[in-house]
Design a protein around this motif. Structure first.
Motif, mmCIF file in Angstrom:
data_model
loop_
_atom_site.group_PDB
_atom_site.id
_atom_site.type_symbol
_atom_site.label_atom_id
_atom_site.label_comp_id
_atom_site.label_asym_id
_atom_site.label_seq_id
_atom_site.Cartn_x
_atom_site.Cartn_y
_atom_site.Cartn_z
ATOM 1 N N PHE A 333 31.036 46.045 6.113
ATOM 2 C CA PHE A 333 30.246 45.325 7.194
ATOM 3 C C PHE A 333 29.567 46.682 8.178
ATOM 4 N N TYR A 334 28.509 46.700 7.767
ATOM 5 C CA TYR A 334 28.087 47.871 9.418
ATOM 6 C C TYR A 334 27.342 47.605 10.446
ATOM 7 N N LEU A 335 27.707 47.991 10.789
ATOM 8 C CA LEU A 335 27.163 47.251 12.288
ATOM 9 C C LEU A 335 26.660 48.589 13.385
ATOM 10 N N VAL A 336 25.674 48.505 13.709
ATOM 11 C CA VAL A 336 25.478 49.450 15.150
ATOM 12 C C VAL A 336 25.560 48.641 16.393
ATOM 13 N N SER A 337 25.986 49.367 17.401
ATOM 14 C CA SER A 337 26.196 48.872 18.756
ATOM 15 C C SER A 337 25.476 49.488 19.162
ATOM 16 N N ASP A 338 24.447 49.022 20.589
ATOM 17 C CA ASP A 338 23.500 49.798 21.709
ATOM 18 C C ASP A 338 24.700 49.600 22.665
ATOM 19 N N LYS A 339 23.421 49.966 24.403
ATOM 20 C CA LYS A 339 24.267 50.052 25.272
ATOM 21 C C LYS A 339 24.254 49.419 26.055
ATOM 22 N N THR A 340 24.311 48.163 25.640
ATOM 23 C CA THR A 340 24.597 46.763 26.177
ATOM 24 C C THR A 340 26.026 46.794 25.784
ATOM 25 N N GLY A 341 25.673 46.341 24.239
ATOM 26 C CA GLY A 341 27.445 46.309 24.131
ATOM 27 C C GLY A 341 28.244 44.544 23.383
ATOM 28 N N LYS A 342 26.526 43.933 23.961
ATOM 29 C CA LYS A 342 27.634 42.173 24.265
ATOM 30 C C LYS A 342 27.206 41.970 22.414
ATOM 31 N N GLN A 343 26.276 42.155 21.986
ATOM 32 C CA GLN A 343 25.890 41.730 20.504
ATOM 33 C C GLN A 343 25.931 43.017 20.094
ATOM 34 N N PRO A 344 25.920 43.140 18.656
ATOM 35 C CA PRO A 344 24.637 43.733 17.136
ATOM 36 C C PRO A 344 23.771 44.108 17.400
ATOM 37 N N TYR A 345 23.324 45.428 17.790
ATOM 38 C CA TYR A 345 22.486 45.790 17.123
ATOM 39 C C TYR A 345 21.618 45.601 16.051
ATOM 40 N N ARG A 346 22.502 45.994 14.741
ATOM 41 C CA ARG A 346 22.218 45.794 13.638
ATOM 42 C C ARG A 346 23.235 45.077 13.458
ATOM 43 N N TYR A 347 23.226 44.184 12.570
ATOM 44 C CA TYR A 347 24.453 43.798 11.426
ATOM 45 C C TYR A 347 24.117 43.905 9.856
ATOM 46 N N HIS A 348 24.580 44.680 9.049
ATOM 47 C CA HIS A 348 24.821 44.139 7.491
ATOM 48 C C HIS A 348 25.838 43.783 6.789
ATOM 49 N N VAL A 349 25.225 43.093 5.709
ATOM 50 C CA VAL A 349 26.632 42.513 5.233
ATOM 51 C C VAL A 349 26.927 43.606 3.220
ATOM 52 N N ARG A 350 27.384 44.023 3.084
ATOM 53 C CA ARG A 350 27.626 44.294 1.438
ATOM 54 C C ARG A 350 27.908 43.766 0.833
ATOM 55 N N PRO A 351 27.060 42.911 0.756
ATOM 56 C CA PRO A 351 28.102 41.613 -0.676
ATOM 57 C C PRO A 351 28.085 42.264 -1.736
ATOM 58 N N PRO A 352 29.477 42.091 -2.459
ATOM 59 C CA PRO A 352 29.883 42.641 -3.978
ATOM 60 C C PRO A 352 29.318 41.491 -5.243
ATOM 61 N N SER A 353 29.038 40.277 -4.716
ATOM 62 C CA SER A 353 28.601 39.819 -5.663
ATOM 63 C C SER A 353 27.278 39.976 -6.237
ATOM 64 N N PHE A 354 26.045 40.440 -5.366
ATOM 65 C CA PHE A 354 25.063 40.348 -4.745
ATOM 66 C C PHE A 354 24.444 41.390 -6.103
ATOM 67 N N ILE A 355 25.678 42.668 -5.322
ATOM 68 C CA ILE A 355 25.478 44.364 -6.268
ATOM 69 C C ILE A 355 25.376 43.867 -7.728
ATOM 70 N N ASN A 356 26.541 43.230 -8.163
ATOM 71 C CA ASN A 356 26.793 43.103 -8.730
ATOM 72 C C ASN A 356 25.961 42.134 -10.159
ATOM 73 N N LEU A 357 25.417 41.803 -9.758
ATOM 74 C CA LEU A 357 24.546 40.670 -10.250
ATOM 75 C C LEU A 357 23.287 41.746 -10.820
ATOM 76 N N THR A 358 23.012 43.346 -10.057
ATOM 77 C CA THR A 358 22.216 43.433 -10.357
ATOM 78 C C THR A 358 22.396 44.808 -12.239
#
Lengths: 388, 195, 388
Positions: A333-358
């Motif tokens: 999980f790659y998370l970016v939090s901004d100044k307010t900090g109440k919710q993620p500014y960017r939220y990204h999932v690195r799913p293993p199945s997707f990468i393995n399917l390539t």
């Protein structure tokens, strides 16, 4: 307006070898509605007789906008949504997300919670590998028998999850800084019971399948993934270990308390379907060893870090990536939090199945249609993760 | 083909063992794990959760003794936004500490239990009833306030340990409030008597 | 049928000949059409319940006590379903394919001796007739696949034709061995040769080494003829979603299923006649209840062979098409030819005891050598190493 691809663009017939007989290639879409594609997943294949000449996977039929939804909700609110990423192993996904947020916010997790997290993750590994082997054999044609034996064991672990967290599959059990509720003695007794009975089930399962000549003939030397391709394609998990890559996030990062347990990581040599099946069986035996050690050493103590609030939880500014060894590979999980900090500014999932399917096309070229289905089964995909 | 198919026959021995074992299982659910559903329901553990319900302290007067004060915290924290609350106001427009409308759309609710965790008044708890199918897809699956109110006795019946812990905590809080009120009353007491 | 005619002639001596002949023909036809499909219906129920018990669950048990009325419910359901024909399909061929699947299977029952004096037609060339008729059902597979205008169905049809044609050869050669030993092509004749001896059992051909090998070859061929697992490539659900009968619904689908099960029952019946002594057993010669006991023995043996076929279906995965062909041509065909040689040796040696020993050793050694040669070259036993 986006135009759909024409038949020629979709299939791209490859010119066949010259010979005495003029043959025609068959363009088939092993389409989204199929008993064996493990969900809504499409593969556009070009076949020359029975041999696969070209294969193009098409994903996106189950896209549910998970990452954008998380950017609109508080940090805790997307924890139930992570259950639904890899919907068969909800505890593993929960842990990866909790780990990422704890890394960003600098929260320390108490000991008892760490041990319970390891117990839950290894139980999830047991149930995932048993189900995957069951599904792979169902694709091979054994009408349901190994699948139902695997599900019989899975039911016991799911009953344990229900006892602890309230729900069988969508557990929503992990919180930032620990767990939602503690695991009481009754649940620990159930876990010990499951761990005691599992090796006997594994022996029966192996007797049914490992020496079976039909399984051997169909799975060996099929779908070979060479080691260089595995490393270059960022393949992780049992699939990479079967090809000879000695990489296990639990041993490399030692997140949680994995550094304290004594377990080995099995590695294969050839990288075909049979190797992946056997690596998963051996990993199940190692997981039982970890479970026995964890259940023996679990200390008393609090189950959640006391300074973490449930509402109005703020995370300081910054970004971070955290990863765990989920049963399918490296889930990050790659998370970016901004100044307010109440919710993620960017939220990204690195799913293993997707990468393995390539790498699916490289593994399937030159094999027959029947093999494509088995190779897909051995990659171990769950469409919730592939499409998010 | 192995030595004349030895592995194949080992597999058949396993299947035969399961076949014969399923006749002699004796209710242990080892070799025959079927529950004949409508007649025989699987016993659920205490913690299992399906959909939320509102707790009221007295069954005879549910609307009067419900614990919910319409603070709308659960509505804000619910991830799929399935709760809809409208606070009750009397004739002059002054807000009462009670919801007039409390709707949960159970076709949206994902049973995550976050509303239970954030409620400061122990007013909303998770039920374990799973037989909730209706004949329509939209309005029939929205649960309104009268259906959602269930008594504390029911809560104690379905989840004994959790409910007794909640009751103990509420009683302790009430006693602490009463003890704090008593010295205040005693402080006021002698003054009127003196005059 | 002959005996029925004689019986009627004895009772109604003054009735016209044509009427008696007609009655003597129609009655066996009616009996075959009612009894064997009825047995088929209950074999589907037995299969579902047996597969259920193998998979740790109960089969159907809601429709009647122990699910007795389930086949009737299934039949009614399939009769009342909408009959879907694809728009561009070849309508005449699409309609005719299920009929051609069922008719040869029913016609095959005409030469099976069910009890003493209870064979519908005593053809002197019974076995030849049986094989000629059973091969006609291959046409139905191909017609079904071609007429559906569906690429998956076509794949299934191609594979089906290849499989059925290749497995005919060892099956027929195994039957040739029995015919050589018995000296007659008639089913009744072969069965009479196995009467006598200790309890009417000792002379069954299965107890001879060449008979045992022939039995195994014949059962494997019978499973492949009726497309049962592990040879159910034509209808491999996980790859080509039901193959040649994908586009059939309603009663036509029911006819395909009936054709498959009736073919396997008929082949099992011929196995019983040729190798297991037909209706022979202790007590068949008794005066009045002899025929009933004979019928009972025949059906008991038939059901036990079908039970073994169902058991195999629940256990083994399916073989891939090219491995299936390799198995038929490289292993089964040489074995069946050696079987014929063994019968000849057994026939010409004077001492029956030494004949038994010599043929048993010869066939065992041949089986071991062929299983080593004919197995896929890439199958090996593997060991796995563990990373540090």
């Amino acid at each position: 307006m986006i135009q759909p691809l024409t038949e020629e663009q979709r299939f791209q017939l490859v010119p066949g070898p010259e010979g005495l007989i003029e043959t025609q290639q068959l363009a088939v879409s092993i389409g989204p509605q199929h008993p064996s594609t493990h969900g809504v997943f499409r593969m556009d294949c070009v076949l020359d007789g029975e041999v696969v000449v070209k294969l193009r996977p098409v994903m996106g039929y189950l896209h549910r906008n998970h990452e954008q939804l998380a950017e609109k909700m508080a940090w805790l609110g997307s924890m139930p949504y992570t259950d639904r990423l890899d919907y068969l192993n909800s505890m593993a996904n929960n842990w990866a997300y909790a780990l990422a947020v704890e890394k960003l916010a600098g929260i320390k997790v108490p000991e008892r919670a760490e041990y319970i997290r390891v117990i839950m993750a290894e139980l999830t590994r047991l149930l995932n590998h048993a189900s995957v082997i069951g599904f792979m054999l169902q694709d091979l044609g054994a009408w349901g028998t190994p699948l139902l034996y695997a599900f019989r064991e899975r039911e016991k672990i799911l009953d344990l999850f229900e006892c602890v967290s309230g729900s069988r599959m969508m557990c929503n059990y992990f919180r930032f800084g620990g767990l939602r509720v503690d695991m009481d003695e009754k649940a620990l007794g159930m876990a010990r019971d499951v761990v005691a009975k599992f090796p006997k089930f594994l022996d029966e399962f192996e007797q049914l399948l490992t020496e079976n000549e039909v399984v051997l003939a169909r799975c060996q030397k099929v779908g070979i993934l060479p080691k260089e391709l595995a490393i270059n394609g960022s393949i992780t998990g049992p699939m990479a270990r079967a090809s000879g890559v000695e990489y296990d996030v639990r041993k490399v990062d030692k997140y949680g308390v994995y550094g304290r347990f004594d377990f080995r990581v099995p590695v294969g040599a050839v990288g075909d379907v049979y190797d992946r099946y056997m690596i998963r069986v051996l990993e199940m035996r190692e997981a039982i060893k970890i479970l026995q050690q964890a259940l023996r050493d679990i200390p008393a103590g609090p189950h959640v870090a006391p300074e973490v609030k449930v509402r109005n939880f703020k995370v300081p500014e910054g970004d971070g990536y955290a990863r765990t060894e989920s049963p399918k590979g490296e889930l990050g999980f790659y998370l970016v939090s901004d100044k307010t900090g109440k919710q993620p500014y960017r939220y990204h999932v690195r799913p293993p199945s997707f990468i393995n399917l390539t790498t699916l096309e490289d593994m399937c070229l030159g094999h027959k249609v029947a093999d494509v289905v088995i190779i897909l089964g051995s990659v171990d995909i769950v469409l919730g993760e592939v499409d998010r | 083909m192995g030595l004349l198919g030895k592995g194949l026959f080992a597999g058949m021995a396993v299947t035969a063992r399961n076949f014969i074992g399923s006749y002699f299982d004796g209710g242990r659910k080892e070799r025959l794990f079927t529950y004949q559903y409508p007649e025989e329901k699987m016993p659920l553990p205490e913690n299992s959760r399906t959909f939320p319900f509102l707790v009221c302290d007295d069954e005879q007067d549910p609307v009067g003794t419900m614990r919910c004060v319409a603070c709308k915290i659960c509505e804000t924290e619910c991830p799929p936004q399935c709760i809809y609350i409208v606070m009750d106001r009397d004739e002059k427009g002054k807000p009462q500490q009670r919801p007039k409308v409390f709707d949960i759309d159970i076709s949206v609710c994902m049973q995550c239990q976050i509303c239970v965790e954030v409620c400061p008044f122990d007013a909303i708890k998770m039920d374990c009833d799973y037989e909730k199918s209706q004949h329509g897809r939209f309005d029939e699956l929205v649960e309104h306030l009268p259906d959602l109110l269930k008594s504390n006795a029911y809560y104690n019946r379905i989840k004994p340990t959790e409910a007794s812990a909640v009751d103990a905590r509420l009683k302790a809080a009430q006693e602490k409030k009463a003890k704090k009120a008593v010295p205040a009353a005693k402080a006021e007491g002698p003054a009127p008597a003196a005059s | 049928m002959e005996q029925l005619y004689q019986l009627l002639h004895g009772w109604f001596a003054n009735a016209p000949d044509a009427v008696l002949r007609t009655v003597a023909i129609v009655v066996p036809i009616l009996l075959i059409i009612t009894v064997f499909p009825g047995v088929f219906a209950y074999i589907t129920l037995i299969e579902r319940k047996a597969l259920g018990r193998i998979q740790n669950r109960i089969g159907p048990n809601r429709v009647g006590p122990w699910g007795i009325l389930q086949p009737i419910a299934d039949g009614l359901k399939l009769l009342t379903k909408e009959d879907i024909v694809p728009r561009r399909a070849d309508k005449f061929v699409h309609f005719l394919a299920p009929v051609i699947a069922v008719v040869p299977a029913i016609v095959l029952f005409a030469v099976l001796p069910v009890g003493p004096g209870l064979v519908p037609v005593d053809l002197p060339i019974g076995i030849l007739f049986a094989f000629a008729v059973s091969t006609a059902s291959v046409l139905a597979l191909f017609m079904g696949g071609w007429a559906s205008r569906n690429k998956f169905s076509l794949l299934g049809a191609m594979r089906a034709v290849a499989q059925v044609v290749s497995y005919e050869v060892p099956m027929v050669l195994a039957a040739v061995a029995v015919v050589m030993a018995a000296g007659t092509l008639s089913t009744v004749g072969i069965m009479h040769k196995q009467a006598g001896g200790f309890l009417n059992i000792a002379h069954w051909y299965i107890f001879q080494p060449w008979g045992f090998v022939g039995f195994v070859l014949f059962v494997i061929g019978a499973m492949a003829e009726s497309a049962r697992t592990p040879f159910d490539i034509p209808e491999a659900e996980s790859e080509i979603i039901a193959g040649y009968h994908t586009e059939y619904s309603g009663f036509k689908f029911a006819l395909f299923q009936m054709g498959e099960y009736l073919a396997s029952m008929a082949m099992a019946g011929i196995t019983v006649t040729m190798f297991l002594g037909g209706y022979n057993g202790p007590g068949v010669g008794w005066k009045y209840i002899g025929p009933l006991i004979g019928v009972g023995y025949f059906f008991a043996k038939l059901l036990s062979i079908i039970f073994v076929i169902i058991w195999i279906r629940g256990t083994w995965p399916r073989i891939r098409v090219d491995q299936l062909m390799a198995f038929a041509w490289k292993v089964l065909l040489p074995m069946s030819i050696l079987n014929i040689v063994a019968v000849a040796i057994a026939h010409y040696m004077e001492s029956k005891f030494w004949a038994w020993i010599v043929t048993a050793v010869l066939l065992f050694v041949a089986a071991v050598i062929l299983s080593k040669i004919g197995s896929p070259q890439n199958v090996e036993r593997r060991t796995y190493r563990y990373a540090a």
